[in-house]
Scaffold this motif. Structure first.
Motif, mmCIF file in Angstrom:
data_model
loop_
_atom_site.group_PDB
_atom_site.id
_atom_site.type_symbol
_atom_site.label_atom_id
_atom_site.label_comp_id
_atom_site.label_asym_id
_atom_site.label_seq_id
_atom_site.Cartn_x
_atom_site.Cartn_y
_atom_site.Cartn_z
ATOM 1 N N MET A 1 -39.827 26.358 78.525
ATOM 2 C CA MET A 1 -41.262 26.478 78.666
ATOM 3 C C MET A 1 -41.693 27.886 78.275
ATOM 4 S SD MET A 1 -43.403 26.047 82.162
ATOM 5 C CE MET A 1 -45.116 26.362 82.183
ATOM 6 N N ALA A 2 -42.662 27.986 77.434
ATOM 7 C CA ALA A 2 -43.200 29.290 77.047
ATOM 8 C C ALA A 2 -44.313 29.673 78.019
ATOM 9 C CB ALA A 2 -43.739 29.242 75.630
ATOM 10 N N PHE A 3 -44.221 30.873 78.542
ATOM 11 C CA PHE A 3 -45.225 31.360 79.476
ATOM 12 C C PHE A 3 -46.253 32.195 78.725
ATOM 13 C CE2 PHE A 3 -41.550 30.936 82.459
ATOM 14 C CZ PHE A 3 -42.093 29.927 83.238
ATOM 15 N N PRO A 4 -47.541 32.075 79.082
ATOM 16 C CA PRO A 4 -48.594 32.775 78.344
ATOM 17 C C PRO A 4 -48.701 34.272 78.626
ATOM 18 C CG PRO A 4 -49.556 31.506 80.125
ATOM 19 C CD PRO A 4 -48.084 31.188 80.103
ATOM 20 N N ARG A 5 -48.179 34.743 79.727
ATOM 21 C CA ARG A 5 -48.292 36.164 80.081
ATOM 22 C C ARG A 5 -46.942 36.833 79.890
ATOM 23 N NH1 ARG A 5 -52.647 34.049 79.851
ATOM 24 N NH2 ARG A 5 -54.054 33.731 81.581
ATOM 25 N N GLU A 6 -46.941 38.004 79.257
ATOM 26 C CA GLU A 6 -45.667 38.695 78.996
ATOM 27 C C GLU A 6 -45.835 40.197 79.149
ATOM 28 O OE1 GLU A 6 -43.017 37.209 75.862
ATOM 29 O OE2 GLU A 6 -42.934 39.286 75.175
ATOM 30 N N MET A 7 -44.779 40.842 79.604
ATOM 31 C CA MET A 7 -44.753 42.289 79.759
ATOM 32 C C MET A 7 -43.348 42.788 79.439
ATOM 33 S SD MET A 7 -45.574 44.576 83.123
ATOM 34 C CE MET A 7 -44.009 44.384 83.924
ATOM 35 N N ARG A 8 -43.260 43.914 78.750
ATOM 36 C CA ARG A 8 -41.958 44.495 78.416
ATOM 37 C C ARG A 8 -41.911 45.935 78.926
ATOM 38 N NH1 ARG A 8 -40.722 43.065 72.950
ATOM 39 N NH2 ARG A 8 -39.924 41.246 73.984
ATOM 40 N N LEU A 9 -40.825 46.258 79.619
ATOM 41 C CA LEU A 9 -40.568 47.618 80.083
ATOM 42 C C LEU A 9 -39.413 48.194 79.280
ATOM 43 C CD1 LEU A 9 -40.494 47.099 83.961
ATOM 44 C CD2 LEU A 9 -42.364 48.039 82.624
ATOM 45 N N ARG A 10 -39.568 49.412 78.844
ATOM 46 C CA ARG A 10 -38.478 50.126 78.178
ATOM 47 C C ARG A 10 -38.164 51.334 79.043
ATOM 48 N NH1 ARG A 10 -37.241 48.513 73.348
ATOM 49 N NH2 ARG A 10 -36.477 50.506 72.627
ATOM 50 N N VAL A 11 -36.939 51.389 79.574
ATOM 51 C CA VAL A 11 -36.538 52.432 80.507
ATOM 52 C C VAL A 11 -35.482 53.302 79.843
ATOM 53 C CG1 VAL A 11 -35.643 52.912 82.816
ATOM 54 C CG2 VAL A 11 -36.955 50.810 82.396
ATOM 55 N N PRO A 12 -35.873 54.474 79.340
ATOM 56 C CA PRO A 12 -34.882 55.354 78.709
ATOM 57 C C PRO A 12 -34.010 56.031 79.769
ATOM 58 C CG PRO A 12 -37.053 56.375 78.665
ATOM 59 C CD PRO A 12 -37.221 55.024 79.271
ATOM 60 N N LEU A 13 -32.710 56.039 79.509
ATOM 61 C CA LEU A 13 -31.758 56.699 80.406
ATOM 62 C C LEU A 13 -31.000 57.765 79.617
ATOM 63 C CD1 LEU A 13 -30.838 53.368 82.016
ATOM 64 C CD2 LEU A 13 -31.781 55.280 83.282
ATOM 65 N N ARG A 14 -30.354 58.667 80.331
ATOM 66 C CA ARG A 14 -29.699 59.799 79.667
ATOM 67 C C ARG A 14 -28.613 59.401 78.692
ATOM 68 N NH1 ARG A 14 -27.345 63.518 83.967
ATOM 69 N NH2 ARG A 14 -27.391 61.617 85.157
ATOM 70 N N GLU A 15 -27.840 58.401 79.063
ATOM 71 C CA GLU A 15 -26.711 57.993 78.223
ATOM 72 C C GLU A 15 -26.624 56.471 78.196
ATOM 73 O OE1 GLU A 15 -23.014 59.839 79.321
ATOM 74 O OE2 GLU A 15 -24.031 61.684 79.902
ATOM 75 N N GLU A 16 -25.982 55.960 77.169
ATOM 76 C CA GLU A 16 -25.817 54.522 77.026
ATOM 77 C C GLU A 16 -25.040 53.940 78.205
ATOM 78 O OE1 GLU A 16 -24.555 51.333 73.566
ATOM 79 O OE2 GLU A 16 -23.729 53.359 73.481
ATOM 80 N N ARG A 17 -24.048 54.653 78.689
ATOM 81 C CA ARG A 17 -23.259 54.124 79.813
ATOM 82 C C ARG A 17 -24.096 53.992 81.073
ATOM 83 N NH1 ARG A 17 -20.712 58.211 83.075
ATOM 84 N NH2 ARG A 17 -21.377 60.258 82.364
ATOM 85 N N PHE A 18 -25.105 54.846 81.255
ATOM 86 C CA PHE A 18 -26.005 54.708 82.394
ATOM 87 C C PHE A 18 -26.857 53.445 82.233
ATOM 88 C CE2 PHE A 18 -25.934 59.559 82.883
ATOM 89 C CZ PHE A 18 -24.867 59.484 83.762
ATOM 90 N N ALA A 19 -27.298 53.182 81.022
ATOM 91 C CA ALA A 19 -28.080 51.968 80.771
ATOM 92 C C ALA A 19 -27.249 50.725 81.090
ATOM 93 C CB ALA A 19 -28.571 51.946 79.328
ATOM 94 N N TYR A 20 -25.986 50.729 80.705
ATOM 95 C CA TYR A 20 -25.114 49.598 81.007
ATOM 96 C C TYR A 20 -24.854 49.473 82.502
ATOM 97 C CZ TYR A 20 -24.098 48.528 76.162
ATOM 98 O OH TYR A 20 -24.203 48.141 74.864
ATOM 99 N N ALA A 21 -24.712 50.582 83.205
ATOM 100 C CA ALA A 21 -24.481 50.529 84.650
ATOM 101 C C ALA A 21 -25.693 49.935 85.373
ATOM 102 C CB ALA A 21 -24.173 51.921 85.182
ATOM 103 N N VAL A 22 -26.889 50.340 84.976
ATOM 104 C CA VAL A 22 -28.103 49.790 85.583
ATOM 105 C C VAL A 22 -28.232 48.314 85.210
ATOM 106 C CG1 VAL A 22 -30.617 49.936 85.636
ATOM 107 C CG2 VAL A 22 -29.248 52.028 85.706
ATOM 108 N N TYR A 23 -27.962 47.989 83.967
ATOM 109 C CA TYR A 23 -27.975 46.590 83.516
ATOM 110 C C TYR A 23 -27.036 45.750 84.381
ATOM 111 C CZ TYR A 23 -27.009 42.567 80.492
ATOM 112 O OH TYR A 23 -26.827 41.297 79.999
ATOM 113 N N ASP A 24 -25.802 46.225 84.561
ATOM 114 C CA ASP A 24 -24.814 45.493 85.360
ATOM 115 C C ASP A 24 -25.298 45.272 86.790
ATOM 116 O OD1 ASP A 24 -22.988 45.274 83.295
ATOM 117 O OD2 ASP A 24 -21.802 47.008 83.925
ATOM 118 N N ALA A 25 -25.960 46.270 87.355
ATOM 119 C CA ALA A 25 -26.431 46.162 88.734
ATOM 120 C C ALA A 25 -27.582 45.163 88.871
ATOM 121 C CB ALA A 25 -26.871 47.529 89.241
#
Length: 108
Positions: A1-25
């Motif tokens: 089902m396609a939803f009509p309302r959408e929002m995207r957040l881009r969260v910059p982190l210091r390093e790629e490994r930090f982004a993966y750690a937050v992703y994993d959590a």
């Protein structure tokens, strides 16, 4: 089902490994009302990208606010912990081999 309302957040982190750690959590948590809200997470270099799609504005707001609270906790934890002993010397890549982000790395 396609939803009509959408929002995207881009969260910059210091390093790629930090982004993966937050992703994993955060990737393990599922939306409580998947019939009304969908959330996807991705990592683009050192940026966590979160996309919400919802049936209405209220559900979009509720999902985003709740997620941002968890995001804040995850980012503070990642920033407070020292890097693991088995992390790559250049600081790139996931912090925890074998975690959900490993599937994402393999797909890139």
């Amino acid at each position: 089902m396609a939803f009509p309302r959408e929002m995207r957040l881009r969260v910059p982190l210091r390093e790629e490994r930090f982004a993966y750690a937050v992703y994993d959590a955060l990737v393990v948590d599922v939306e409580l009302q998947p019939e009304r809200v969908q959330r996807t997470l991705a990592v683009e270099r050192s940026t966590l990208v979160v996309t919400f799609a919802a049936a209405d504005w209220r559900m979009l707001r509720v999902a985003a606010v709740s997620f941002i609270e968890y995001l804040g906790v995850a980012v503070r934890c990642v920033n407070a912990l020292p890097p693991p002993a088995d992390s790559p010397a250049d600081g790139a890549g996931p912090m925890n081999p074998g975690r959900p982000s490993e599937q994402y790395v393999a797909a890139r």
